[in-house]
Every structure is written in C-alpha cells, then in structure tokens.
Design a protein around this motif. Structure first.
Motif, PDB file in Angstrom:
ATOM      1  N   MET A  51       4.808   9.171  -7.464  1.00  0.00           N
ATOM      2  CA  MET A  51       3.642   8.293  -7.328  1.00  0.00           C
ATOM      3  C   MET A  51       2.501   8.779  -8.203  1.00  0.00           C
ATOM      4  O   MET A  51       2.293   9.988  -8.334  1.00  0.00           O
ATOM      5  CB  MET A  51       3.153   8.351  -5.891  1.00  0.00           C
ATOM      6  N   PRO A  52       1.740   7.871  -8.778  1.00  0.00           N
ATOM      7  CA  PRO A  52       0.536   8.304  -9.494  1.00  0.00           C
ATOM      8  C   PRO A  52      -0.439   8.926  -8.503  1.00  0.00           C
ATOM      9  O   PRO A  52      -0.430   8.604  -7.318  1.00  0.00           O
ATOM     10  CB  PRO A  52      -0.012   7.013 -10.078  1.00  0.00           C
ATOM     11  N   THR A 103      -9.027   9.108  -3.428  1.00  0.00           N
ATOM     12  CA  THR A 103      -9.033   8.565  -2.076  1.00  0.00           C
ATOM     13  C   THR A 103     -10.398   7.981  -1.721  1.00  0.00           C
ATOM     14  O   THR A 103     -10.499   7.068  -0.939  1.00  0.00           O
ATOM     15  CB  THR A 103      -8.711   9.639  -1.020  1.00  0.00           C
ATOM     16  N   PHE A 156      -1.539  -7.919  -3.202  1.00  0.00           N
ATOM     17  CA  PHE A 156      -1.267  -6.479  -3.313  1.00  0.00           C
ATOM     18  C   PHE A 156       0.050  -6.118  -2.649  1.00  0.00           C
ATOM     19  O   PHE A 156       0.811  -5.290  -3.129  1.00  0.00           O
ATOM     20  CB  PHE A 156      -2.389  -5.664  -2.655  1.00  0.00           C
ATOM     21  N   MET A 157       0.276  -6.776  -1.522  1.00  0.00           N
ATOM     22  CA  MET A 157       1.466  -6.475  -0.744  1.00  0.00           C
ATOM     23  C   MET A 157       2.713  -6.737  -1.595  1.00  0.00           C
ATOM     24  O   MET A 157       3.660  -5.961  -1.601  1.00  0.00           O
ATOM     25  CB  MET A 157       1.437  -7.408   0.459  1.00  0.00           C
ATOM     26  N   HIS A 194      -3.906   9.469  -6.550  1.00  0.00           N
ATOM     27  CA  HIS A 194      -4.904   8.484  -6.148  1.00  0.00           C
ATOM     28  C   HIS A 194      -6.233   9.117  -5.867  1.00  0.00           C
ATOM     29  O   HIS A 194      -6.298  10.181  -5.264  1.00  0.00           O
ATOM     30  CB  HIS A 194      -4.452   7.752  -4.894  1.00  0.00           C
ATOM     31  N   THR A 214       2.721   3.065   2.397  1.00  0.00           N
ATOM     32  CA  THR A 214       2.378   2.752   1.022  1.00  0.00           C
ATOM     33  C   THR A 214       2.616   3.992   0.157  1.00  0.00           C
ATOM     34  O   THR A 214       2.633   3.884  -1.053  1.00  0.00           O
ATOM     35  CB  THR A 214       0.896   2.379   0.870  1.00  0.00           C
ATOM     36  N   GLY A 215       2.751   5.109   0.821  1.00  0.00           N
ATOM     37  CA  GLY A 215       2.966   6.328   0.077  1.00  0.00           C
ATOM     38  C   GLY A 215       1.704   6.866  -0.568  1.00  0.00           C
ATOM     39  O   GLY A 215       1.732   7.887  -1.229  1.00  0.00           O
ATOM     40  N   ARG A 216       0.607   6.185  -0.402  1.00  0.00           N
ATOM     41  CA  ARG A 216      -0.633   6.695  -0.982  1.00  0.00           C
ATOM     42  C   ARG A 216      -1.655   6.895   0.138  1.00  0.00           C
ATOM     43  O   ARG A 216      -1.533   6.320   1.210  1.00  0.00           O
ATOM     44  CB  ARG A 216      -1.194   5.733  -2.020  1.00  0.00           C
ATOM     45  N   PRO A 217      -2.643   7.729  -0.096  1.00  0.00           N
ATOM     46  CA  PRO A 217      -3.612   7.977   0.976  1.00  0.00           C
ATOM     47  C   PRO A 217      -4.448   6.741   1.271  1.00  0.00           C
ATOM     48  O   PRO A 217      -4.573   5.838   0.445  1.00  0.00           O
ATOM     49  CB  PRO A 217      -4.491   9.098   0.417  1.00  0.00           C
ATOM     50  N   TYR A 223       2.676  -4.585  -5.122  1.00  0.00           N
ATOM     51  CA  TYR A 223       2.956  -3.157  -4.989  1.00  0.00           C
ATOM     52  C   TYR A 223       4.065  -2.884  -3.997  1.00  0.00           C
ATOM     53  O   TYR A 223       4.106  -1.836  -3.384  1.00  0.00           O
ATOM     54  CB  TYR A 223       1.677  -2.402  -4.600  1.00  0.00           C
ATOM     55  N   ARG A 224       4.955  -3.843  -3.809  1.00  0.00           N
ATOM     56  CA  ARG A 224       6.036  -3.584  -2.854  1.00  0.00           C
ATOM     57  C   ARG A 224       6.954  -2.499  -3.419  1.00  0.00           C
ATOM     58  O   ARG A 224       7.024  -2.283  -4.625  1.00  0.00           O
ATOM     59  CB  ARG A 224       6.804  -4.864  -2.567  1.00  0.00           C
ATOM     60  N   ASP A 225       7.624  -1.858  -2.527  1.00  0.00           N
ATOM     61  CA  ASP A 225       8.488  -0.754  -2.904  1.00  0.00           C
ATOM     62  C   ASP A 225       9.733  -1.301  -3.586  1.00  0.00           C
ATOM     63  O   ASP A 225      10.470  -2.088  -3.012  1.00  0.00           O
ATOM     64  CB  ASP A 225       8.871   0.022  -1.644  1.00  0.00           C
ATOM     65  N   LEU A 255      -3.407  -0.691  -0.339  1.00  0.00           N
ATOM     66  CA  LEU A 255      -2.093  -1.097  -0.836  1.00  0.00           C
ATOM     67  C   LEU A 255      -1.997  -0.900  -2.343  1.00  0.00           C
ATOM     68  O   LEU A 255      -0.921  -0.782  -2.898  1.00  0.00           O
ATOM     69  CB  LEU A 255      -1.840  -2.576  -0.517  1.00  0.00           C
ATOM     70  N   ILE A 256      -3.159  -0.891  -2.977  1.00  0.00           N
ATOM     71  CA  ILE A 256      -3.163  -0.902  -4.443  1.00  0.00           C
ATOM     72  C   ILE A 256      -2.450   0.319  -5.002  1.00  0.00           C
ATOM     73  O   ILE A 256      -2.708   1.439  -4.588  1.00  0.00           O
ATOM     74  CB  ILE A 256      -4.616  -0.961  -4.975  1.00  0.00           C
ATOM     75  N   ARG A 257      -1.559   0.060  -5.919  1.00  0.00           N
ATOM     76  CA  ARG A 257      -0.772   1.094  -6.586  1.00  0.00           C
ATOM     77  C   ARG A 257      -0.014   1.982  -5.609  1.00  0.00           C
ATOM     78  O   ARG A 257       0.271   3.133  -5.894  1.00  0.00           O
ATOM     79  CB  ARG A 257      -1.657   1.931  -7.492  1.00  0.00           C
ATOM     80  N   GLY A 258       0.291   1.402  -4.447  1.00  0.00           N
ATOM     81  CA  GLY A 258       1.163   2.127  -3.538  1.00  0.00           C
ATOM     82  C   GLY A 258       2.567   1.581  -3.685  1.00  0.00           C
ATOM     83  O   GLY A 258       2.858   0.796  -4.593  1.00  0.00           O
ATOM     84  N   ARG A 259       3.436   2.015  -2.779  1.00  0.00           N
ATOM     85  CA  ARG A 259       4.777   1.415  -2.739  1.00  0.00           C
ATOM     86  C   ARG A 259       4.987   0.918  -1.335  1.00  0.00           C
ATOM     87  O   ARG A 259       5.370   1.663  -0.441  1.00  0.00           O
ATOM     88  CB  ARG A 259       5.820   2.454  -3.103  1.00  0.00           C
ATOM     89  N   VAL A 260       4.692  -0.351  -1.166  1.00  0.00           N
ATOM     90  CA  VAL A 260       4.617  -0.888   0.187  1.00  0.00           C
ATOM     91  C   VAL A 260       6.012  -1.125   0.749  1.00  0.00           C
ATOM     92  O   VAL A 260       6.801  -1.886   0.197  1.00  0.00           O
ATOM     93  CB  VAL A 260       3.826  -2.207   0.186  1.00  0.00           C
ATOM     94  N   LYS A 261       6.305  -0.453   1.845  1.00  0.00           N
ATOM     95  CA  LYS A 261       7.594  -0.654   2.529  1.00  0.00           C
ATOM     96  C   LYS A 261       7.333  -1.501   3.773  1.00  0.00           C
ATOM     97  O   LYS A 261       6.471  -1.174   4.579  1.00  0.00           O
ATOM     98  CB  LYS A 261       8.163   0.690   2.976  1.00  0.00           C
ATOM     99  N   PHE A 262       8.110  -2.557   3.927  1.00  0.00           N
ATOM    100  CA  PHE A 262       7.828  -3.479   5.034  1.00  0.00           C
ATOM    101  C   PHE A 262       8.603  -3.106   6.293  1.00  0.00           C
ATOM    102  O   PHE A 262       9.338  -3.912   6.836  1.00  0.00           O
ATOM    103  CB  PHE A 262       8.119  -4.908   4.603  1.00  0.00           C
TER     104      PHE A 262
END
Ligand code: HEM
Ligand SMILES: [Cu+2]
Ligand SMILES: [Cu+2]
Lengths: 251, 787
Positions: free
Chosen positions: A53-54, A58, A40-41, A56, B254-257, A44-46, B319-326
């Motif tokens: 964003m879609p 929660t 996932f990491m 979600h 991740t930008g998502r909740p 779904y990386r940026d 993490l799913i369907r987020g935008r993961v920033k490291f």
C-alpha cells in the motif's frame, strides 16, 4: 400580503419557500456525499493487488478545514432563511395587532381537552380568561370558525394534558399546554382554498359563503386513548357572514 | 450467575439486550400491522399506546445502549490491555440492576391497566395522571436502569483512564474505546437528570406529591426541560458507540489508517459532548418559548451538526487510495454512514423552528430519528457484532449470509422509513387513521418494509448462533488488526503478558471456555485458574433482586402483596449489603492486580479516589437537577409560603452548623490516619458519626413538627412546597443516612486495626463523599429555609 413593514402571519407559501431552500441544500449535500462514498468505494475496491500500500498521511487537517467551511456556509445560508421567516412567526399582542398588521386580529380562545377542542370567541376586547364563562356565538358546533382574509390569532391552552394543535392544510401547529397560553396565527386567504391533501373532504354551502374542511385540525401530541380521534373541522366564512354571525361584537 | 468477569458480564449484557430487542421488535411489528391499512382494528388505542411507549423505552434503554455496553464490557478492557474493569463487582451490579429494571418494565404489561402508555417521552401531566401500577413499574424500572448506567459509567471511566496497559498511551487507544469514553461521559452527566425526572414522576404516582399535577406551575414545561436536557445527550449516547465501531472497522477493511483521526476525536470531545447539553430546547420549539430562544437553540443545533459533518467526511475520505474489502462489518459500517447522512440532514430540517411548525409531532420526526438510531446506531452495532464474532467465539461466521443480511436490511430499512418522510402531515402515535391523501399507500409500504427489515434480522440471529456452535475455526486475527483485543489473543502472552484478561469464570454458557483457540485460551486461563472462585460474587445479584422486589412493592402500593414485596425486598437488600460488607471485612473477594500501565493524565490519583470523584461529579448533576426543578417550581408558583413561615430558621441554622462541623471532624479523622494514628481516627470518626446522627435526629424532629403543623402533601395550601421539601431534603437525608451506615462499617474496620498510614484509601474517599453531602446541604438549606 407582504405589505411594507407590516407584520403578517406565515402562509403555506412561507413554508414551502423555506422548505425548498432546505431541500435544495439537504438533498444536494446528501447526493454529493453519498456519491463520493459510492465512487471511492468502487474506485478503491480491493482488486487483490500484491503491491504494498502507498503510505498515507493520516491527519488531513486541510480537508477538515474545508469541510467545516463548506458546512458553515451551507448551514448559515439555511439558517438565514429561517431567521428571515421569524418575522412571520412573531405574533403581535392583541393590543398592538391593528398597529402592526394594519387591521385588528380576530382573537379565538381555544381550550384543548381529552379529547377535543373548545372554541370561545371573546367579545368587546375581553381576555380569554374573562370570556370562558360568557356566552358564545352559536356557530356550527365543534368547528373552529374563522373569517377569510383576516389575521386570526388562536390563544391555545389545555384543561388537562399536553396537546398540540395542528392545522396541516395551513402548515400551522402550536402546543396546547395546561397552565399556559400559547399563540398561533394564520390567515386563510379565501373561503375556498385550493384543495389540500390533508383534509378528509371539503364541504361548501351553495353560495360559497362558508366552507368546512373536515378533519383539518388534528392533535399532534400523544394525549391518551382518544389521541387519534382528536380531530376537528375548520370552517372558513366570508367577512360578511362572520359579521352577521358575531353581530358585530367581534373585531 | 455470580460472575464478575468482564467478558461474562459482556455476554450477559449482549444476550439480555438481544432479548429485549426482540420484545421491542415484536411491539413494533404489531404497530406496523395495525397501521398497514386505514381504519384497522387489530390493536385498539389502549394497546397501541402501550406498544408505542414500551417499544421506544425498551429499544432505547434496554436494547440499544446495553448492547453497546455489552460489547464495551467485552472489548474495552481487551483494547486497552486491562485485566478487567476497575470495579468488577460494581460492573456485575450494573448488569443485574439493568436486568432488574427491565423485568420491572416488562412485567408492567401484565398488571391491570397495562404498561406505561404516555410515549417514551413520558410527557406530563398525562404520564402521572394515567392510572394503574403498570406505568409506575416502568418508571421505577427506568430509574434502576439509569442508576445502573451511572454506576457503569463511573466504572468505565475509571477503567479507561486508569487501567490502560503498558504502552497503551492515549494516542494508541482504539477508536471504539475512545468513542465509548465519550459515550460514558455523556451518560455520566445526562442520566442523573433522568433519575431526577423519573423519581419526581414516580413520587407523584406513589406518594401523592404534586410536581406534575399542579397546573399553575406549567408542569409540562418542567418535564420538557428535565427530559430533554437528558434526552438530547441520550441520542448521542445511543449513536457514539456505533460511530466508534464504524471508525474502528473502516480502516481494517481499507488497509489504510482512518483519515483525520485526531480531528474526529477533537470534534467529538470538544464540540459534540459539551454542546449536546445545550440544544435540548429544539424539542420545545412549539411550547411557546420566546422567538429569540428558538433562534438561539436553532443555531446551537446546527452548530452541533458541524462536527458530524467532519466525522462523516472523514469516514468517506478514509476510503481514498485504500483497498476496500466488502466484508460484512464493512458493509454495515458504510451502510450506517449512508443512513446517518440522510438522518442527519432531516435533523437539520428539524433544527429550523419555522419548519418545525410543519414537522413537529409528525412521521417526519419518526423517520429522522430512526435513520439515526436504527440506521446509523444499529447498523454500526451489527458491524461490531460481525467484526468481533470471531474473537468472541473463536469461530468464523458465514460471510455470504452476512452480506445477504446487509443487502436485505438496507433495502428493507429504506422501504420502512423513507415513506415516513413523506408522511410529514400525519401525526405520530395515532393508532388509526382515515385515508387522507396517500397515507394509506405510504403506510402500507412502510409496513411491508418493516417485515422485510425484521425478517433480515433472522439471518443475523441464525448466523451468530450457527457460528457460535458450528462455525469453522477462525484464524486468531482474521482481519489483520493491530488492536490489542486481537493481537494479545493471537500471540498468546508474549509482549502483552499482563494485558489479556482472564478467561470467563465458570462458563455459564457451555461454549465459552472451549471457544477461543485452544492455545490462547489456556494461556489466558492459567494465571487465574487457582483464584477463580475469588472472582465470583453473588451480592450484586442479591442486591438487585432485593431492590427490584422492593420497587415492585412500591409501584403496586397499597395492598397486602405490595407490603409483602416491600418487606421481603427490603430484607434482601439489607442482607446483601450486610454480606457484601462481611465479604470485604474478610477479604473474600479479590481482584486481579493491576500492572502499572498508562494513566496519564491521572497517574497520581488512586483508582478508588478517581472513581469517587467521577461518581460525585455525577451526583452534582443529580442534585443540580432536583434543585433546578425546585427553582423552576418556585419561579412558576404563584403562592409559595414566605421564608420563616414554615421552617424554623434558627433550628435549621443550628443543624447546618452541626453538619458543617461534622465535615470538619471528618477532615480531622483523615489527618489522623495520614499520620497513622488509629485511635485518633476512631475518635474523630465517632465524633463525625455522632454529629451526623444529631443532624438526622433534628431532621426527624423537624419533620414531625412540620407534619403536625399541616405542612403535608394533602394540604392544598402547601402541597407543592411540601412535595419539594420532603423529596429533596429527604434525598439529602438518605445520602446522610447512607453515610452514617458506611461509617459504622469504617469504624468497625478501624477498630480491627485495618487502616494504616499507607492504607487508608477508604477513609479518604469517604471523606470526599461526606464533604460532598455537606456542600449539598449548603445549597439546600438556603433554598428551603431562607429564601
Ligand atoms: C445533525 C444532527 C441532528 C440534528 C440537527 C437533529 C435535530 C433534531 C431536532 C431539531 C429534533 C426535534 C424534532 C421535533 O420534535 O420536532 C430531533 C428529534 C430527535 N432526534 Fe435528532 N438531530 C440530529 C441527530 C440525531 C441523532 C444522531 C440522533 C440519535 C442517534 C437523533 C435522535 C433524535 C430523536 C430520538 C428525536 C425525537 C425525539 C422524540 O420526539 O421522540 N437525532 N432531532
Ligand atoms: Cu393528542
Ligand atoms: Cu435533540
């Protein structure tokens, strides 16, 4: 060994069988979950997208439910194996030993002290408390000596502080606590067991009627400055040498 | 020094705990050097045992929990839009008691005989049999720490429930605050038990009671039950703040909740916290408890791992369907989750009583708890440090360096702790070993890992300090967080006008006052600039120093220095209390007024009263622990003096009636002031005081009779019964005496006409306390006199 309904002490095999189950589930779960995280990491990386964003959902109650179900299943399967081994860690009382195991158990009274172990081999069905003041067999001093192929019950106590006796070559351990007697039981299948990495060295006599496992016994609870050196040897003898040594006074 | 501002206190906690963390780390490195090769003689057993003991105690009690408390001090009020904690001076007192306890503990290295050396678990009877005043200093330090934590929990609980700003409903409370709430609930009911345990151990060492030296009652078992009843909740206490940080951080990057937020909260609140008090015997599988009990506790232990599965999976799912920033905080959070998975799974191995015969007391256990306590907890805390550094300093840290720090930490950590899993046949806490199997190799690798891991933390220290002093200006809300600690700061005063906390008073560390972005800082500071001095109080510091000196005297007793310390310490304590009371009489300390915010579900309860209830519920556990110990001792003791043979039952009954009556008169006092009748209040308070004094008077006369009848510690026939009686009844007596002293204060204030129909909170709260003291006696009395 597992002869019908008779009770038997746990063996190295009991533990490794159980450990394999736990390793199977444990390593499996770790690999799956950590891989999920990794996938996932990366997936779904940026990437610097500019699109919004879609939305979600929660509250993933469904995923929670699935997690709980899977966990419960795996954990119960593991716990089931543990419970299955309980039969081996339940120790028959000395009176019932013959009846429950098919042969009388060899009782040994062990007193832990700062920093060493005292062994007393009760004769003629005496209790440990009665035996402490009586004569001992003249065994090799300092060594716990037991016959091979018999069920051995150690009755552990301590004269001063909390100790814990571990015989790692047999995967056995039990606490030795002042004011209280705990039991531990085991069987050494033969005088010379396959070399175990846990002992410093093995010394056998020429006729292979006795083998001494050097440093097979360790203390596993901090008990003061002598804790690290609270080591002892285990001597395994044949039934014949045992009989000769005890003069038939022991069971 | 005298600050009571939550941010200042937060930073004090933060830096002090870092200091203790360094001490603990040095001890750890010394041990790893010693163990790096077989038959080493770098440290001998005497020093090694001190190192291993103090390392554990310092890391757990003076580093891990306090650093989380520091962050919580700073950010919980900000996150919920409170101006400060509910009781700012109590907060300062918590800090100073924590420090005083730490000073006592660390000073024990320097007394003859050295520090405590019986392991952080302080197994009995070894711990009371070890000679010297060092261990006593450590144990008393620990009692102080535990008191500090208990007071802190009361404070935080009241704050989070009662001081939420407008609009901060429970559903809007950020995850860190939620998890800290769970932490303090666990603290509130776990720490009293450790107070009881260490008080008993300390009185054994100082006064010669015989709780842990009477072999017949199996003192090891008594200790194990007390210690682990506290100990298992304690491991969650260490873990949960870090989980809160991770849960707070992940959605930010991740930008998502956060996924399954409510499930996480429900699982923690309803399963983790209550059940954490019901698994302690998994630390006692080999103490000879019945097999059925082993099974029951094994099941409870795996049951408690299920909510953790839910939480972990929710983190992963987030993490799913987020935008993961490291960014660094995210790296440490995800790293923490990975390490928690490994540590949690080894925990499940340990939950099997059968496998425990293999693992107990070995390096496998050491690996397990370091994966969770260092891997999950410290990684989470580090994530929090990076995450909030811009908010604390106004400056941005060096991201590249942060990432490097993470990579080296993560690799070093695994090199250090993974080999220990394979050392499952090596006993822990041995100072040396011979080369058996591949012990030498595995230990060598672990020692190398230790230096890599420790070395990486230098990067952290450098990054933090550099950011603080030289870092580039940070944007007001660098992570784009919706949480109040960032938004109220960024937008100055606008929507959250009354939700930002005052700026640090005085700025004990030069940078603070100038640190936050200038506009925001001045916006924050203005409303309080005038009343700033009112925010200072030197009493918490004085009180803590006094107590510390007194306990140092007690620990080193007997001797002339000890006597000096006792006297000076006692005087300082009295002085501090006296002045504290005078401050109050003259209204010298003021707190910022609280806006009416969200208080559900305790809206109807005044703040102090809520605090009092919370405190008393914790006291219940304290007395419960003592009485539990008493019952254990009674059950195990072969020759307890029969009822009536020692204690004068009629006299005791009369005395009980006296105390109960005083409860009644106290009630009448409250009724009086509810109707606004000050004279009647004074009258009934006076009556209560008189009755309380009679009770204590009779107590004293009883003790004198008992003493002359050889019911003393040194009399072997009675030593155990006398130990229990004097300590527990004495503890109750101390509560009564404290009540009497407070009543003098109340009466003084009453006669100056302070209390009115509208304003008499203090009387009501004291009434609660007094009722509690009465009720406790109703349990103590039959246990000692009648049974
Ligand atoms: C899935 C969750 C967990 C399970 C099933 C579990 C289980 C256990 C068990 C059974 C033991 C006793 C081992 C023995 O002494 O033989 C143990 C020890 C320990 N655990 Fe855990 N644990 C879990 C999570 C944690 C967490 C989250 C922490 C701390 C943050 C923690 C800290 C410790 C510590 C400090 C010890 C050792 C205490 C000592 O003997 O010094 N555990 N754990
Ligand atoms: Cu030991
Ligand atoms: Cu536990």
């Amino acid at each position: 060994m597992y002869s019908g309904l008779l009770a038997a002490p746990p063996t190295v095999a009991t533990y490794s069988y159980l450990l394999d189950w736990y390793l199977f589930f444990g390593v499996g779960a770790a690999v799956v979950v950590i891989s999920m995280l990794a996938v996932f990491m990366i997936r779904y990386r940026d990437r610097g997208e500019r699109t919004p964003m879609p939305k979600h959902k929660t509250e993933g109650w469904k995923i929670v439910l699935i997690t709980v179900l899977i966990s419960v299943t795996i954990l119960s399967a593991a716990e089931y194996q543990t419970f299955a081994a309980f039969g081996n860690i339940e120790i028959p009382s000395s009176a019932l030993c013959l009846q429950q195991t098919g042969s009388p158990c060899v009782q040994v009274c062990v007193q832990a002290f700062q920093w060493g172990w005292n062994y007393t081999y009760p004769v003629n069905g005496m209790t440990c408390a009665e035996s402490y003041n009586h004569g001992l067999y003249s065994g090799a001093p300092g060594n716990l000596t037991v016959p091979a192929g018999r069920d051995i019950v150690l009755n552990l106590t301590s004269t001063d502080v909390f100790h814990s006796m571990g015989i790692t070559m047999l995967d056995e351990k039990e606490d030795a606590i002042p004011g209280r007697v705990n039991q531990m039981w085991f069987e050494v299948p033969s005088v010379q067991v396959t070399a175990s990495p846990d002992v410093l060295k093995v010394v056998c006599n020429p006729g292979l009627t006795a083998c001494t496992y050097v440093d097979a016994i360790r203390c596993f609870e901090l008990c003061g400055v002598g804790h690290a050196t609270m080591l002892a040897n285990l001597t395994v003898v044949t039934q014949a040498s045992w009989n000769a040594w005890t003069g038939g006074q022991s069971a | 020094m005298y600050t009571t501002n939550h941010k200042d206190v937060g930073l004090l906690y933060f830096f002090t705990s870092c200091y203790f963390g360094i001490v603990g780390a040095v001890l750890a490195l010394l041990m790893r050097v010693q163990l790096s090769v077989p038959n080493n003689n770098f440290l001998n057993a005497f020093y090694y045992n001190q190192a291993v003991t103090m390392h554990g105690l310092i890391m757990i009690f003076w580093f891990l929990s306090p650093i989380a408390i520091g962050l919580a001090n700073y950010f919980v009020p900000l996150q919920i839009g409170a101006k400060d904690l509910a009781f700012p001076r109590l907060n300062a007192l918590s800090y100073w008691l924590y420090l005083a306890g730490g000073v006592l503990a660390v000073s024990s290295f320097f007394v003859p005989g050295g520090s405590a050396s019986a392991g952080w678990t302080t197994y009995q009877p070894l711990a009371v049999l070890t000679a010297g005043s060092g261990p006593t200093l450590t144990y008393l330090g620990l009692v102080l720490l535990a008191v500090s934590i208990t007071l802190g929990s009361v404070n935080f609980l009241t704050t989070i429930i009662w001081l939420r700003g407008p609009g901060v409903t429970l559903s809007k409370v950020p995850m860190f605050t939620w998890f800290f709430l769970f932490t303090i609930i666990a603290m509130l009911y776990a720490f009293p038990t450790i107070i009881a345990a260490f008080v008993l151990a300390s009185t054994d060492r100082i006064l010669g009671t015989v709780f842990f030296t009477t072999q017949a009652i199996q003192p090891s078992i008594l200790w194990d039950n007390l210690f682990w009843f506290f100990g298992h909740p304690e491991v969650y206490i260490v873990l949960l703040p870090a989980f809160g940080i991770i849960a707070n951080v992940i959605p930010q990057f991740t930008g998502r909740p956060l996924a399954a937020r409510n499930a996480i909260l429900v699982a923690t609140a309803l399963v983790v916290i209550p059940l954490s008090f019901g698994v302690w015997m998994h630390h006692m599988f080999l103490t000879g408890i019945p097999v059925a009990l082993q099974g029951a506790f094994s099941i409870a232990t795996i049951a408690i791992s299920i909510p953790f599965d839910v939480i972990t999976l929710a983190f992963v799912e987030s993490l799913i369907r987020g935008r993961v920033k490291f960014a660094t905080p995210m790296l440490f959070s995800l790293g923490g989750v990975v390490l928690f998975i490994i540590g949690g799974i080894t925990g499940v191995f340990l939950s099997s009583p059968v496998l425990d015969r293999v693992f107990r007391g070995s390096y496998f256990v050491v690996s397990h708890f370091h994966y969770v306590m260092v891997g999950a907890a410290i990684f989470g805390i580090i994530a929090g440090i990076y995450y909030w550094l811009p908010r604390m300093t106004g400056h941005m840290y060096n991201e590249k360096l942060g990432q490097l720090h993470f990579v080296i930490s993560f690799i070093g950590f695994n090199i250090l702790y993974f080999p220990m899993n394979l050392l499952y046949d090596m006993p822990r806490r041995i100072f040396t070993y011979q080369n058996v199997g591949n012990w030498a190799m595995l230990n060598g690798i672990a020692s190398i890992g230790a230096f890599i891991f420790a070395g990486a933390q230098i990067l952290l220290a450098w990054n933090v300090l550099h950011t603080w002093f030289r870092g580039p200006q940070a944007p007001p809300n660098p992570w784009g967080s919706p949480d109040l600690e960032w938004t109220s700061h960024a937008e100055g005063m606008s929507p959250a006008a009354n939700t930002s906390s005052p700026a640090p008073a005085g700025g004990w560390i030069g940078q603070l006052s100038s640190a936050p972005a200038a506009a925001a800082a001045s916006a924050e500071a203005t409303p309080y600039a005038a009343g700033e001095h009112a925010h200072l109080s030197s009493r918490p510091l004085q009180l803590s120093v006094g107590i510390m000196l007194f306990l140092a005297g007690a620990a080193t007793w007997p001797g002339i220095t000890a006597l000096g310390l006792l006297v000076v310490g006692g005087l300082v304590v009295i002085y501090a209390f006296w002045e504290w009371a005078k401050d109050d009489m003259h209204g010298r300390f003021t707190m910022p007024d609280e806006a009416e915010g969200e208080r559900w579900p305790f809206g109807g309860v005044p703040k102090l009263k809520l605090g009092m209830w919370v405190f008393l519920s914790s006291e219940v556990v304290l007395f419960g622990s003592f009485l539990g110990a008493l019952i254990f001792i009674r059950a195990a003791s072969p020759n307890w003096p029969p009822a009536g043979s020692i204690h004068d039952i009629p006299l005791g009954t009369v005395n009980t009636l006296v105390l109960v009556t005083s409860g009644l008169t106290m009630f009448l006092a409250i009724q009086a002031i509810r109707q606004g009748d000050q004279r009647r209040l004074l009258g009934w308070l006076g009556t209560t005081f008189a009755l309380g004094s009679v009770f204590m008077g009779i107590k004293v006369s009883e003790w004198i009779t008992l003493g002359t009848n050889h019911f003393v510690l040194t009399n072997p026939t009675y030593s155990l019964a006398a130990s229990a009686y004097y300590i527990i009844v004495g503890l109750h007596g101390a509560h009564v005496t404290a009540g009497l002293i407070f009543m003098i204060y109340l009466m003084k204030k009453t006669s100056s006409g302070f209390y009115t129909k509208e304003n008499h909170e203090a009387i009501e709260n004291f009434g609660l306390y007094w009722a509690f003291v009465d009720i406790v006696w109703c349990f103590v009395f039959p246990l000692f006199y009648l049974l």
